[in-house]
Design a protein around this motif. Structure first.
Motif, PDB file in Angstrom:
ATOM      1  N   ARG A 152       0.823  -1.207   0.000  1.00 14.63           N
ATOM      2  CA  ARG A 152       0.000   0.000   0.000  1.00 14.63           C
ATOM      3  C   ARG A 152       0.860   1.260   0.000  1.00 14.63           C
ATOM      4  O   ARG A 152       2.002   1.241   0.473  1.00 14.63           O
ATOM      5  CB  ARG A 152      -0.929   0.002   1.230  1.00 14.63           C
ATOM      6  CG  ARG A 152      -1.898  -1.167   1.254  1.00 14.63           C
ATOM      7  CD  ARG A 152      -2.833  -1.079   2.436  1.00 14.63           C
ATOM      8  NE  ARG A 152      -2.143  -1.330   3.700  1.00 14.63           N
ATOM      9  CZ  ARG A 152      -2.023  -2.506   4.268  1.00 14.63           C
ATOM     10  NH1 ARG A 152      -2.507  -3.594   3.661  1.00 14.63           N
ATOM     11  NH2 ARG A 152      -1.421  -2.645   5.425  1.00 14.63           N
ATOM     12  N   PRO A 153       0.326   2.374  -0.486  1.00 17.71           N
ATOM     13  CA  PRO A 153       1.073   3.636  -0.443  1.00 17.71           C
ATOM     14  C   PRO A 153       1.442   3.995   0.993  1.00 17.71           C
ATOM     15  O   PRO A 153       0.600   3.941   1.899  1.00 17.71           O
ATOM     16  CB  PRO A 153       0.085   4.659  -1.031  1.00 17.71           C
ATOM     17  CG  PRO A 153      -0.867   3.855  -1.852  1.00 17.71           C
ATOM     18  CD  PRO A 153      -0.997   2.540  -1.151  1.00 17.71           C
ATOM     19  N   GLY A 154       2.698   4.334   1.222  1.00 19.71           N
ATOM     20  CA  GLY A 154       3.149   4.730   2.546  1.00 19.71           C
ATOM     21  C   GLY A 154       3.384   3.585   3.504  1.00 19.71           C
ATOM     22  O   GLY A 154       3.656   3.814   4.688  1.00 19.71           O
ATOM     23  N   GLU A 155       3.342   2.356   3.023  1.00 21.01           N
ATOM     24  CA  GLU A 155       3.517   1.190   3.891  1.00 21.01           C
ATOM     25  C   GLU A 155       4.996   0.810   3.989  1.00 21.01           C
ATOM     26  O   GLU A 155       5.750   0.944   3.027  1.00 21.01           O
ATOM     27  CB  GLU A 155       2.718   0.013   3.347  1.00 21.01           C
ATOM     28  CG  GLU A 155       2.671  -1.187   4.287  1.00 21.01           C
ATOM     29  CD  GLU A 155       1.749  -2.289   3.778  1.00 21.01           C
ATOM     30  OE1 GLU A 155       1.295  -3.085   4.618  1.00 21.01           O
ATOM     31  OE2 GLU A 155       1.492  -2.353   2.562  1.00 21.01           O
ATOM     32  N   PHE A 156       5.387   0.327   5.166  1.00 18.61           N
ATOM     33  CA  PHE A 156       6.747  -0.178   5.389  1.00 18.61           C
ATOM     34  C   PHE A 156       6.671  -1.696   5.432  1.00 18.61           C
ATOM     35  O   PHE A 156       6.080  -2.276   6.332  1.00 18.61           O
ATOM     36  CB  PHE A 156       7.322   0.364   6.689  1.00 18.61           C
ATOM     37  CG  PHE A 156       8.831   0.262   6.779  1.00 18.61           C
ATOM     38  CD1 PHE A 156       9.476  -0.965   6.705  1.00 18.61           C
ATOM     39  CD2 PHE A 156       9.609   1.400   6.929  1.00 18.61           C
ATOM     40  CE1 PHE A 156      10.850  -1.062   6.767  1.00 18.61           C
ATOM     41  CE2 PHE A 156      10.999   1.326   6.996  1.00 18.61           C
ATOM     42  CZ  PHE A 156      11.610   0.086   6.914  1.00 18.61           C
ATOM     43  N   ILE A 157       7.278  -2.333   4.428  1.00 18.04           N
ATOM     44  CA  ILE A 157       7.284  -3.785   4.321  1.00 18.04           C
ATOM     45  C   ILE A 157       8.705  -4.291   4.554  1.00 18.04           C
ATOM     46  O   ILE A 157       9.646  -3.844   3.906  1.00 18.04           O
ATOM     47  CB  ILE A 157       6.815  -4.243   2.930  1.00 18.04           C
ATOM     48  CG1 ILE A 157       5.348  -3.898   2.704  1.00 18.04           C
ATOM     49  CG2 ILE A 157       7.052  -5.744   2.745  1.00 18.04           C
ATOM     50  CD1 ILE A 157       4.385  -4.718   3.520  1.00 18.04           C
ATOM     51  N   SER A 158       8.861  -5.231   5.474  1.00 16.73           N
ATOM     52  CA  SER A 158      10.132  -5.931   5.661  1.00 16.73           C
ATOM     53  C   SER A 158      10.005  -7.323   5.050  1.00 16.73           C
ATOM     54  O   SER A 158       8.974  -7.980   5.208  1.00 16.73           O
ATOM     55  CB  SER A 158      10.488  -6.070   7.144  1.00 16.73           C
ATOM     56  OG  SER A 158      10.823  -4.838   7.723  1.00 16.73           O
ATOM     57  N   ILE A 159      11.048  -7.750   4.364  1.00 12.01           N
ATOM     58  CA  ILE A 159      11.105  -9.112   3.841  1.00 12.01           C
ATOM     59  C   ILE A 159      12.257  -9.830   4.527  1.00 12.01           C
ATOM     60  O   ILE A 159      13.389  -9.357   4.519  1.00 12.01           O
ATOM     61  CB  ILE A 159      11.300  -9.131   2.319  1.00 12.01           C
ATOM     62  CG1 ILE A 159      10.105  -8.453   1.629  1.00 12.01           C
ATOM     63  CG2 ILE A 159      11.462 -10.555   1.816  1.00 12.01           C
ATOM     64  CD1 ILE A 159      10.167  -8.491   0.122  1.00 12.01           C
ATOM     65  N   VAL A 160      11.946 -10.979   5.137  1.00  8.18           N
ATOM     66  CA  VAL A 160      12.947 -11.722   5.874  1.00  8.18           C
ATOM     67  C   VAL A 160      12.948 -13.170   5.385  1.00  8.18           C
ATOM     68  O   VAL A 160      11.904 -13.718   5.005  1.00  8.18           O
ATOM     69  CB  VAL A 160      12.673 -11.645   7.403  1.00  8.18           C
ATOM     70  CG1 VAL A 160      11.382 -12.343   7.772  1.00  8.18           C
ATOM     71  CG2 VAL A 160      13.826 -12.193   8.214  1.00  8.18           C
ATOM     72  N   GLY A 161      14.127 -13.749   5.353  1.00 10.07           N
ATOM     73  CA  GLY A 161      14.244 -15.137   4.912  1.00 10.07           C
ATOM     74  C   GLY A 161      15.698 -15.545   4.866  1.00 10.07           C
ATOM     75  O   GLY A 161      16.603 -14.709   5.000  1.00 10.07           O
ATOM     76  N   PRO A 162      15.966 -16.831   4.670  1.00 13.25           N
ATOM     77  CA  PRO A 162      17.337 -17.332   4.676  1.00 13.25           C
ATOM     78  C   PRO A 162      18.097 -16.906   3.430  1.00 13.25           C
ATOM     79  O   PRO A 162      17.505 -16.478   2.429  1.00 13.25           O
ATOM     80  CB  PRO A 162      17.148 -18.856   4.707  1.00 13.25           C
ATOM     81  CG  PRO A 162      15.842 -19.069   4.002  1.00 13.25           C
ATOM     82  CD  PRO A 162      14.984 -17.909   4.415  1.00 13.25           C
ATOM     83  N   SER A 163      19.414 -17.021   3.468  1.00 11.04           N
ATOM     84  CA  SER A 163      20.236 -16.736   2.293  1.00 11.04           C
ATOM     85  C   SER A 163      19.809 -17.639   1.137  1.00 11.04           C
ATOM     86  O   SER A 163      19.522 -18.819   1.331  1.00 11.04           O
ATOM     87  CB  SER A 163      21.721 -16.980   2.607  1.00 11.04           C
ATOM     88  OG  SER A 163      22.179 -16.093   3.599  1.00 11.04           O
ATOM     89  N   GLY A 164      19.753 -17.047  -0.038  1.00 19.33           N
ATOM     90  CA  GLY A 164      19.396 -17.821  -1.219  1.00 19.33           C
ATOM     91  C   GLY A 164      17.917 -17.961  -1.471  1.00 19.33           C
ATOM     92  O   GLY A 164      17.507 -18.698  -2.370  1.00 19.33           O
ATOM     93  N   CYS A 165      17.081 -17.226  -0.702  1.00 17.17           N
ATOM     94  CA  CYS A 165      15.633 -17.368  -0.886  1.00 17.17           C
ATOM     95  C   CYS A 165      15.076 -16.408  -1.936  1.00 17.17           C
ATOM     96  O   CYS A 165      13.882 -16.444  -2.233  1.00 17.17           O
ATOM     97  CB  CYS A 165      14.890 -17.187   0.438  1.00 17.17           C
ATOM     98  SG  CYS A 165      14.827 -15.490   1.047  1.00 17.17           S
ATOM     99  N   GLY A 166      15.915 -15.521  -2.463  1.00 14.03           N
ATOM    100  CA  GLY A 166      15.456 -14.635  -3.524  1.00 14.03           C
ATOM    101  C   GLY A 166      15.029 -13.256  -3.068  1.00 14.03           C
ATOM    102  O   GLY A 166      14.425 -12.502  -3.844  1.00 14.03           O
ATOM    103  N   LYS A 167      15.340 -12.889  -1.827  1.00 14.02           N
ATOM    104  CA  LYS A 167      14.949 -11.571  -1.322  1.00 14.02           C
ATOM    105  C   LYS A 167      15.528 -10.452  -2.195  1.00 14.02           C
ATOM    106  O   LYS A 167      14.818  -9.543  -2.631  1.00 14.02           O
ATOM    107  CB  LYS A 167      15.421 -11.366   0.124  1.00 14.02           C
ATOM    108  CG  LYS A 167      14.919 -12.373   1.122  1.00 14.02           C
ATOM    109  CD  LYS A 167      15.321 -12.010   2.540  1.00 14.02           C
ATOM    110  CE  LYS A 167      16.820 -11.960   2.794  1.00 14.02           C
ATOM    111  NZ  LYS A 167      17.490 -13.246   2.595  1.00 14.02           N
TER     112      LYS A 167
END
Length: 263
Positions: free
Chosen positions: A38-53
């Motif tokens: 959404r506009p103005g949203e703070f999204i964190s993406i977390v995951g192991p190495s090699g997951c495509g982040k």
């Protein structure tokens, strides 16, 4: 009764995939990624190495091309880097032969805008990030934390609507990382930017985000999205609260069920 009107996503990712060719056969880096930001949203993406982040972030930045599905930013399908975007990489990527001020102003040069128009803003950003008085220094004269602060200033120079950050604090010491987490949170609250933040740290992801996106490897895919209902503004002390601990424990448990972490 009127139905609740949901805001149009600023970033819309639908059924996105990324496949890399190789001499040993195709490698699927991302599979069936679906995410609306959404506009103005703070999204964190977390995951192991090699997951495509990082691959996902590069696709949103228009630096990589997806091989399936769609990505749109501000309602427009991606056909390259979108307008109004700032990027902070894990490495600061500063130019050692330019001063810190000139490195920050490089963003304006890339966008074909006059340097003089942005000099005052550059100085204000440097002051805000504790680099006032260092504008005439060169990157090799600064610590790693100071260099990364300068790279954030560069990304913010032209006031982007979308800020993409790929593990920007991963190489920093714990105290510097904490300090920059708090400063980034304050800036985000004061500017209402849309932020996509990549990290390996579950604690960092929860502290910063409105939602935490969990990814798993082989191939990279989204396995869950956790809404973070913690009050803002957030100070570091919130990490000592039961509510914060419950979020981190929930994410760790989910990763443990996937065989990614041990409990």
């Amino acid at each position: 009764m009127n139905a609740t009107v949901r805001p149009v996503p600023y970033v819309a990712i639908a059924n996105a995939g990324k496949v890399y060719p190789s001499s040993h056969g195709a490698v699927t880096a991302l599979s069936d990624i679906n995410l609306d930001i959404r506009p103005g949203e703070f999204i964190s993406i977390v995951g192991p190495s090699g997951c495509g982040k990082s691959t996902l972030m590069k696709c949103v930045a228009g630096l990589e091309t997806i091989t399936g599905g769609t990505i749109s930013v501000a309602g427009q399908p991606l056909s390259g880097p979108p307008d109004g975007m700032g990027v902070v990489f894990q490495r600061d990527v500063l130019l050692d032969w330019r001063t810190i001020l000139d490195n920050v102003l490089l963003q304006a040069e890339f966008m074909g805008r006059p340097r003089a128009q942005y000099r005052d803003r550059a100085m204000q950003l440097l002051d805000r990030f504790g680099l006032g008085g260092f504008e005439k220094r060169h990157p090799w004269e600064l610590s790693g934390g100071m260099r990364q602060r300068a790279s954030i200033c560069r990304a913010l120079l032209c006031d982007p609507d979308l800020l993409l950050m790929d593990e920007p604090f991963g190489a920093l010491d714990a105290m510097t990382r904490d300090d920059l987490n708090v400063e980034l949170s304050r800036i985000w609250q004061g500017t209402n930017k849309t932020v996509l933040f990549i990290t390996h740290s579950i604690s960092e992801a929860v502290f910063l985000a409105d939602r935490v996106v969990m990814m798993s490897r082989s191939p990279g895919r989204i396995v869950d999205v956790i809404d973070i209902d913690l009050p803002r503004p957030r100070s570091l002390s919130i990490r000592e609260t039961p509510a914060f601990g419950a979020y981190t424990q929930c994410i760790r448990h989910h990763f443990a069920e996937l065989g990614i972490l041990q409990e």
